[in-house]
Design a protein around this motif. Structure first.
Motif, PDB file in Angstrom:
ATOM      1  N   ALA A   1      18.105 -12.509 -48.106  1.00 51.22           N
ATOM      2  CA  ALA A   1      19.276 -13.367 -47.962  1.00 51.22           C
ATOM      3  C   ALA A   1      18.806 -14.813 -47.965  1.00 51.22           C
ATOM      4  N   PHE A   2      19.721 -15.720 -48.327  1.00 50.81           N
ATOM      5  CA  PHE A   2      19.361 -17.135 -48.357  1.00 50.81           C
ATOM      6  C   PHE A   2      19.115 -17.691 -46.962  1.00 50.81           C
ATOM      7  N   CYS A   3      19.780 -17.115 -45.956  1.00 52.44           N
ATOM      8  CA  CYS A   3      19.625 -17.594 -44.576  1.00 52.44           C
ATOM      9  C   CYS A   3      19.202 -16.416 -43.695  1.00 52.44           C
ATOM     10  N   TYR A   4      18.104 -16.583 -42.993  1.00 53.02           N
ATOM     11  CA  TYR A   4      17.659 -15.523 -42.106  1.00 53.02           C
ATOM     12  C   TYR A   4      16.830 -16.117 -40.976  1.00 53.02           C
ATOM     13  N   SER A   5      16.660 -15.306 -39.932  1.00 54.38           N
ATOM     14  CA  SER A   5      15.782 -15.626 -38.811  1.00 54.38           C
ATOM     15  C   SER A   5      14.780 -14.493 -38.657  1.00 54.38           C
ATOM     16  N   ALA A   6      13.557 -14.836 -38.314  1.00 57.05           N
ATOM     17  CA  ALA A   6      12.534 -13.823 -38.056  1.00 57.05           C
ATOM     18  C   ALA A   6      11.697 -14.257 -36.870  1.00 57.05           C
ATOM     19  N   ALA A   7      11.173 -13.306 -36.127  1.00 56.24           N
ATOM     20  CA  ALA A   7      10.359 -13.629 -34.953  1.00 56.24           C
ATOM     21  C   ALA A   7       9.433 -12.464 -34.639  1.00 56.24           C
ATOM     22  N   CYS A   8       8.423 -12.737 -33.821  1.00 56.26           N
ATOM     23  CA  CYS A   8       7.500 -11.695 -33.395  1.00 56.26           C
ATOM     24  C   CYS A   8       6.890 -12.101 -32.061  1.00 56.26           C
ATOM     25  N   ALA A   9       6.280 -11.139 -31.385  1.00 56.16           N
ATOM     26  CA  ALA A   9       5.494 -11.395 -30.181  1.00 56.16           C
ATOM     27  C   ALA A   9       4.066 -10.954 -30.447  1.00 56.16           C
ATOM     28  N   MET A  10       3.107 -11.824 -30.126  1.00 59.17           N
ATOM     29  CA  MET A  10       1.722 -11.580 -30.524  1.00 59.17           C
ATOM     30  C   MET A  10       0.757 -11.829 -29.367  1.00 59.17           C
ATOM     31  N   ASP A  11      -0.238 -10.947 -29.256  1.00 60.25           N
ATOM     32  CA  ASP A  11      -1.404 -11.160 -28.402  1.00 60.25           C
ATOM     33  C   ASP A  11      -2.600 -11.412 -29.302  1.00 60.25           C
ATOM     34  N   PHE A  12      -3.216 -12.574 -29.149  1.00 60.18           N
ATOM     35  CA  PHE A  12      -4.355 -12.920 -30.003  1.00 60.18           C
ATOM     36  C   PHE A  12      -5.195 -13.968 -29.294  1.00 60.18           C
ATOM     37  N   ASP A  13      -6.482 -13.673 -29.184  1.00 58.05           N
ATOM     38  CA  ASP A  13      -7.393 -14.563 -28.469  1.00 58.05           C
ATOM     39  C   ASP A  13      -8.552 -14.943 -29.387  1.00 58.05           C
ATOM     40  N   PRO A  14      -8.353 -15.932 -30.247  1.00 59.34           N
ATOM     41  CA  PRO A  14      -9.421 -16.303 -31.181  1.00 59.34           C
ATOM     42  C   PRO A  14     -10.577 -16.985 -30.457  1.00 59.34           C
ATOM     43  N   ALA A  15     -11.783 -16.749 -30.975  1.00 62.68           N
ATOM     44  CA  ALA A  15     -12.974 -17.345 -30.365  1.00 62.68           C
ATOM     45  C   ALA A  15     -13.374 -18.642 -31.052  1.00 62.68           C
ATOM     46  N   HIS A  16     -12.945 -18.824 -32.323  1.00 64.50           N
ATOM     47  CA  HIS A  16     -13.338 -20.015 -33.059  1.00 64.50           C
ATOM     48  C   HIS A  16     -12.393 -20.216 -34.239  1.00 64.50           C
ATOM     49  N   TYR A  17     -12.642 -21.259 -35.009  1.00 66.99           N
ATOM     50  CA  TYR A  17     -11.709 -21.701 -36.034  1.00 66.99           C
ATOM     51  C   TYR A  17     -11.641 -20.778 -37.250  1.00 66.99           C
ATOM     52  N   GLN A  18     -12.587 -19.856 -37.402  1.00 65.34           N
ATOM     53  CA  GLN A  18     -12.528 -18.934 -38.534  1.00 65.34           C
ATOM     54  C   GLN A  18     -11.612 -17.748 -38.279  1.00 65.34           C
ATOM     55  N   GLN A  19     -11.034 -17.696 -37.088  1.00 62.56           N
ATOM     56  CA  GLN A  19     -10.108 -16.613 -36.736  1.00 62.56           C
ATOM     57  C   GLN A  19      -8.713 -17.178 -36.566  1.00 62.56           C
ATOM     58  N   ALA A  20      -7.719 -16.502 -37.155  1.00 61.08           N
ATOM     59  CA  ALA A  20      -6.334 -16.973 -37.087  1.00 61.08           C
ATOM     60  C   ALA A  20      -5.395 -15.785 -37.242  1.00 61.08           C
TER      61      ALA A  20
END
Length: 554
Positions: free
Chosen positions: A380-399
């Motif tokens: 659709a032209f208009c939509y909303s999306a969302a999520c809940a995330m657990d993420f604990d990166p150790a450095h900049y190469q992780q995302a």
């Protein structure tokens, strides 16, 4: 009334078949895995996604396929005993660079056949048919013989690359093509002749093709002959469906069609189309599938009901989608796909942490091989999306985070990462096909440890992102407004394959090679009216704390 498009969002190159009272439409999936989408209907109006038949490595491995390549133009048919699905796996498209053509004429198209007794399989391992071109179609004649048609690719300099439509007999016992291939149709001056389908009606064989390219000049061409090998004469109108001369038509890019007959003897045509943004001309949902009734005239030729050859829209809006996934089932919901790899266990798990989708950090976003990105189509032209995330990166190469994605050169990615100066932080990375700087980043914002919710709001060409940490009642909006129209076929340099559509979903990278995971508790997607506005939808606090409850409009 039937609302067009019947398959909104990225669902191009439709092939339709009726088996008894059941109708099935197969569409292309390109670099997205599993391969081929099959929708089912009993009334030609209400469609449900029921199968993706190419779901294992012995059938399909897309690793290394360039963006816009992979599975092209499946053709679904039935011979009275079993389903037959032919498809192309495109391994090389060639490309055009700023310095000029670089192998642009050299392309690799491999055509395969799989079969099944029921639509939900199991589907067989593939039979390689040929590699002479793309858009294969299998025709089952009344005498029991089977014929393959496909477009012929001509890479030689100074030649028409689209070399016409070739015909060759298929022997199902030997499981191979037999006899010599024959060129049966060279196309019209409009050119780019592709997407052939054969039918028999009365004393004639009818050949349906697409011409003009899959953009604004797209058209459906018809020809007929008394022998399957020709000669084929053109329809008096040449093109029986097109919006190429009507820029005001609500459905553009109409072409690549297929026909089906109802039990009552009516003929309906499915075809791909695009709905451009009114102020940008970009089709952010890619090429979609539409349908309309056709009529056979006294002269034995097929035309639209109005006789004007134009695509029609009975109603512009269909029922909206309100989807929430809590990842409690043993498998992903069928709306989700991932990119290229036939080994999903390498990129995600639904059992490593029950009730969560765990993405293992893999290669960089946009990788042609193994990247952990799981997403669903924008429809659709208009939509909303969302999520809940657990993420604990150790450095900049992780995302990891929430992404609005078209391909490696076109995406907006709200992601959490880490660096030595700021610590854990959130920002947006954009890949921009039409800007001097291909990669753009917003300023990083420090965030506390713990679970985080991510959110996007799309209104036509406008995209906004927001986030909130666990326990926070209010959303923090990223101040920039992003251009959602880049997630379209049209937003690209010429000469590159852009045939898919916009997705929204979840991603995780670990470019250090240590597979740092991100866990997603839930994902929600809701289509809405433009009147709600990009900030008009709020998510109940219970949604973030418990992962339960509906999404409500404020």
């Amino acid at each position: 009334m039937i609302r067009n498009p019947i398959l909104p969002g990225f669902n191009p190159d439709p092939s339709i078949v009726r088996v008894g009272e059941d109708y099935y439409v197969a569409t292309s999936t390109f670099e997205w895995f599993p391969g081929v989408q099959i929708h089912h209907s009993r009334d030609l109006e209400n469609w449900r996604l029921v199968a993706r038949p190419l779901d294992r490595a012995s059938q399909l491995d897309l690793r290394g396929d360039p963006d816009g390549c992979g599975v092209w133009a499946p053709c679904l048919s039935h011979d009275g005993q079993r389903f037959h699905l032919v498809y192309t796996d495109v391994k090389r498209y060639g490309r055009t660079t700023t310095a000029g053509a670089s192998g642009a004429s050299l392309r690799d198209f491999h055509n395969y056949l799989v079969t099944a007794e029921t639509i939900d399989g199991p589907w067989s391992d593939p039979v390689h048919l040929n590699s002479s071109g793309f858009d294969p179609s299998l025709f089952h004649d009344a005498d029991g013989r089977k014929w393959l048609v496909n477009m012929l690719w001509d890479h030689r300099p100074g030649r028409n690359r689209f070399g016409g439509i070739v015909l060759q007999e298929y022997d199902p016992r030997a499981r191979r093509l037999i006899g010599e291939r024959r060129l049966i149709f060279k196309g019209t001056p409009l050119g780019l002749t592709e997407a052939p389908h054969l039918y028999r009606r009365g004393d004639h064989y009818y050949l349906l093709t697409a011409e003009g390219g899959t953009g604004w000049n797209h058209a459906v061409t018809m020809a007929r002959a008394r022998s399957i090998e020709g000669p084929y004469e053109l329809h008096p109108d040449v093109h029986i469906l097109s919006a190429r001369d009507r820029p005001d038509a609500p459905l553009q890019r109409a072409g690549h069609a297929d026909l089906v007959e109802t039990p009552a003897g009516e003929t309906w045509m499915v075809y791909l189309c695009g709905r451009p943004l009114s102020n940008r001309g970009r089709c952010v949902m890619g090429r979609e599938t539409a349908i309309q009734k056709m009529c056979w005239g006294a002269d034995g030729w097929l035309r639209t009901e109005a006789g004007d050859g134009l695509p029609v829209v009975e109603a512009e809006r269909g029922p909206s989608i309100d989807q929430r996934e809590d990842f409690d089932a043993p498998g992903l919901a069928i709306d989700f796909q991932w990119l290229r790899t036939p080994e999903p266990e390498a990129i995600f798990s639904l059992s490593a942490r029950p009730g969560h989708l765990r993405l293992y950090g893999r290669e960089s976003i946009g990788s042609l091989f193994t990247q952990a990105l799981v997403a669903r189509r924008q429809q659709a032209f208009c939509y909303s999306a969302a999520c809940a995330m657990d993420f604990d990166p150790a450095h900049y190469q992780q995302a990891a985070g929430l992404v609005c994605y078209y391909n490696a050169a076109k995406f907006h990615y709200l992601h959490v990462s880490h660096d030595e100066a700021l610590g854990r932080h959130i920002r947006v990375m954009s890949a921009l096909p039409d800007a001097p700087q291909a990669d753009a980043f917003t300023a990083p914002v420090a965030i506390p440890p713990g679970r985080i919710e991510l959110r996007c709001e799309v209104d036509y060409e406008r995209l906004r992102f927001a986030f909130r940490a666990e326990g926070q009642a209010c959303w923090t909006w990223i101040p920039e407004i992003f251009d959602a129209s880049i997630l379209s076929d049209e937003a690209s340099a010429p000469g590159l394959p852009n045939f898919t559509g916009a997705f929204v979903g979840l991603a995780c990278q670990d470019m250090a090679g240590t597979a740092r995971p991100a866990d997603f508790d839930w994902f929600a997607y809701r289509e809405r009216d433009y009147a709600a506005g990009p900030t008009g939808l709020d998510w109940p606090a219970a949604l973030s704390r418990l992962g339960a409850g509906p999404m409500l409009r404020a």
